[in-house]
Design a protein around this motif. Structure first.
Motif, PDB file in Angstrom:
ATOM      1  N   LEU A  28      38.020  26.214  10.334  1.00 32.45           N
ATOM      2  CA  LEU A  28      36.584  26.059  10.565  1.00 32.45           C
ATOM      3  C   LEU A  28      36.029  24.909   9.737  1.00 32.45           C
ATOM      4  O   LEU A  28      35.306  24.055  10.248  1.00 32.45           O
ATOM      5  CB  LEU A  28      35.842  27.354  10.215  1.00 32.45           C
ATOM      6  N   ALA A  29      36.377  24.863   8.464  1.00 30.82           N
ATOM      7  CA  ALA A  29      35.876  23.805   7.578  1.00 30.82           C
ATOM      8  C   ALA A  29      36.314  22.425   8.066  1.00 30.82           C
ATOM      9  O   ALA A  29      35.557  21.455   7.945  1.00 30.82           O
ATOM     10  CB  ALA A  29      36.341  24.049   6.148  1.00 30.82           C
ATOM     11  N   ALA A  30      37.499  22.323   8.667  1.00 28.92           N
ATOM     12  CA  ALA A  30      38.001  21.043   9.159  1.00 28.92           C
ATOM     13  C   ALA A  30      37.179  20.515  10.339  1.00 28.92           C
ATOM     14  O   ALA A  30      37.232  19.320  10.640  1.00 28.92           O
ATOM     15  CB  ALA A  30      39.464  21.180   9.561  1.00 28.92           C
ATOM     16  N   LEU A  31      36.400  21.369  10.984  1.00 31.93           N
ATOM     17  CA  LEU A  31      35.542  20.941  12.093  1.00 31.93           C
ATOM     18  C   LEU A  31      34.279  20.253  11.594  1.00 31.93           C
ATOM     19  O   LEU A  31      33.542  19.664  12.383  1.00 31.93           O
ATOM     20  CB  LEU A  31      35.155  22.149  12.957  1.00 31.93           C
ATOM     21  N   PHE A  32      34.017  20.337  10.294  1.00 30.21           N
ATOM     22  CA  PHE A  32      32.800  19.792   9.689  1.00 30.21           C
ATOM     23  C   PHE A  32      33.042  18.409   9.091  1.00 30.21           C
ATOM     24  O   PHE A  32      34.142  18.105   8.632  1.00 30.21           O
ATOM     25  CB  PHE A  32      32.309  20.721   8.571  1.00 30.21           C
ATOM     26  N   ALA A  33      31.977  17.618   9.066  1.00 30.15           N
ATOM     27  CA  ALA A  33      32.004  16.363   8.311  1.00 30.15           C
ATOM     28  C   ALA A  33      32.241  16.726   6.842  1.00 30.15           C
ATOM     29  O   ALA A  33      31.881  17.828   6.395  1.00 30.15           O
ATOM     30  CB  ALA A  33      30.674  15.624   8.475  1.00 30.15           C
TER      31      ALA A  33
ATOM     32  N   GLY B  34      19.239  34.064   5.287  1.00 33.10           N
ATOM     33  CA  GLY B  34      19.325  34.910   4.107  1.00 33.10           C
ATOM     34  C   GLY B  34      20.286  34.416   3.041  1.00 33.10           C
ATOM     35  O   GLY B  34      20.577  35.138   2.088  1.00 33.10           O
ATOM     36  N   ARG B  35      20.805  33.201   3.203  1.00 35.10           N
ATOM     37  CA  ARG B  35      21.753  32.656   2.232  1.00 35.10           C
ATOM     38  C   ARG B  35      21.344  31.239   1.861  1.00 35.10           C
ATOM     39  O   ARG B  35      20.728  30.534   2.652  1.00 35.10           O
ATOM     40  CB  ARG B  35      23.163  32.644   2.814  1.00 35.10           C
ATOM     41  N   ALA B  36      21.752  30.806   0.695  1.00 37.39           N
ATOM     42  CA  ALA B  36      21.489  29.434   0.257  1.00 37.39           C
ATOM     43  C   ALA B  36      22.310  28.467   1.109  1.00 37.39           C
ATOM     44  O   ALA B  36      23.372  28.834   1.625  1.00 37.39           O
ATOM     45  CB  ALA B  36      21.870  29.279  -1.212  1.00 37.39           C
ATOM     46  N   PRO B  37      21.842  27.223   1.280  1.00 39.23           N
ATOM     47  CA  PRO B  37      22.624  26.230   2.017  1.00 39.23           C
ATOM     48  C   PRO B  37      23.985  26.014   1.360  1.00 39.23           C
ATOM     49  O   PRO B  37      24.113  26.068   0.135  1.00 39.23           O
ATOM     50  CB  PRO B  37      21.782  24.958   1.925  1.00 39.23           C
ATOM     51  N   ILE B  38      24.976  25.752   2.180  1.00 41.24           N
ATOM     52  CA  ILE B  38      26.336  25.479   1.717  1.00 41.24           C
ATOM     53  C   ILE B  38      26.666  24.059   2.148  1.00 41.24           C
ATOM     54  O   ILE B  38      26.432  23.690   3.304  1.00 41.24           O
ATOM     55  CB  ILE B  38      27.325  26.476   2.352  1.00 41.24           C
ATOM     56  N   ARG B  39      27.204  23.240   1.232  1.00 43.47           N
ATOM     57  CA  ARG B  39      27.491  21.847   1.566  1.00 43.47           C
ATOM     58  C   ARG B  39      28.887  21.450   1.125  1.00 43.47           C
ATOM     59  O   ARG B  39      29.316  21.772   0.021  1.00 43.47           O
ATOM     60  CB  ARG B  39      26.483  20.921   0.902  1.00 43.47           C
ATOM     61  N   GLY B  40      29.582  20.743   2.013  1.00 45.64           N
ATOM     62  CA  GLY B  40      30.911  20.209   1.722  1.00 45.64           C
ATOM     63  C   GLY B  40      32.007  21.107   2.271  1.00 45.64           C
ATOM     64  O   GLY B  40      31.866  22.320   2.319  1.00 45.64           O
ATOM     65  N   ARG B  41      33.093  20.487   2.684  1.00 46.19           N
ATOM     66  CA  ARG B  41      34.189  21.244   3.321  1.00 46.19           C
ATOM     67  C   ARG B  41      34.752  22.338   2.427  1.00 46.19           C
ATOM     68  O   ARG B  41      35.023  23.439   2.890  1.00 46.19           O
ATOM     69  CB  ARG B  41      35.311  20.300   3.745  1.00 46.19           C
TER      70      ARG B  41
ATOM     71  N   ALA C   8      33.325  24.030  -0.001  1.00 45.64           N
ATOM     72  CA  ALA C   8      32.364  25.134  -0.094  1.00 45.64           C
ATOM     73  C   ALA C   8      32.255  25.884   1.235  1.00 45.64           C
ATOM     74  O   ALA C   8      32.107  27.108   1.258  1.00 45.64           O
ATOM     75  CB  ALA C   8      30.993  24.608  -0.524  1.00 45.64           C
ATOM     76  N   ILE C   9      32.338  25.152   2.340  1.00 46.40           N
ATOM     77  CA  ILE C   9      32.290  25.790   3.669  1.00 46.40           C
ATOM     78  C   ILE C   9      33.507  26.681   3.856  1.00 46.40           C
ATOM     79  O   ILE C   9      33.396  27.824   4.301  1.00 46.40           O
ATOM     80  CB  ILE C   9      32.179  24.718   4.777  1.00 46.40           C
TER      81      ILE C   9
END
Length: 161
Positions: free
Chosen positions: A59-64, A73-80, A82-83
């Motif tokens: 899943l993380a590999a699908l992200f920039a 209900g959750r804080a933003p998550i940034r970076g592969r 952390a994702i």
């Protein structure tokens, strides 16, 4: 005095009925799906596949590299990294994704869609994916924001998806 009490009671009952009628809106028909280009459809199918396998790394590999996950209900998550950590233990199950709208221009794009699980009828939630075309021409998810379509619980919190 008794007439005042009766009128007050009737007013309270009328307002409670009005409030209840507003709290349970009539169900709306689902919006139709749209057909995606093969490049954008691949994003949804790869997401479904990795989710079904419980593959947080996939899943993380699908992200920039600097992408975001924005869950209710959750804080933003940034970076592969952390994702991947966020999806570890979350992913798994028969996710179904469908597109309601999409567009691309040069190196950016979006997909607005709806999701469900397994054979359950209808959509259980909706999402937006903002996309960025990678250097290799492949579309990557820059941000994934989703939320449930279920009515909010008492206190305004939506049930977990």
């Amino acid at each position: 005095m008794r007439l005042t009490a009766i009128l007050t009671s009737l007013l309270v009952i009328a307002l409670a009925g009005e409030s209840q009628a507003q709290a349970t809106p009539a169900p709306r028909p689902e919006l139709p799906s749209v057909e995606l280009s093969p490049e954008l459809d691949r994003v949804l199918r790869d997401y479904e596949s990795a989710w079904r396998r419980g593959d947080a790394a996939g899943l993380a590999a699908l992200f920039a590299e600097d992408g975001f996950v924005l869950q209710g209900g959750r804080a933003p998550i940034r970076g592969r990294a952390a994702i991947e950590a966020a999806y570890a233990g979350q992913a798994g199950g028969p996710l179904r994704l469908r597109a309601l709208a999409a567009a691309t221009a040069d190196t950016v794009g979006y997909i607005i869609g709806a999701y469900g699980y397994g054979d359950a009828p209808g959509d259980q939630g909706k999402f937006t994916l903002t996309l960025r075309r990678g250097p290799d021409g492949r579309w990557l998810i820059f941000s994934d924001m989703d939320n449930s379509s279920r009515p909010a619980r008492q206190g305004g919190a939506a049930p977990p998806s």
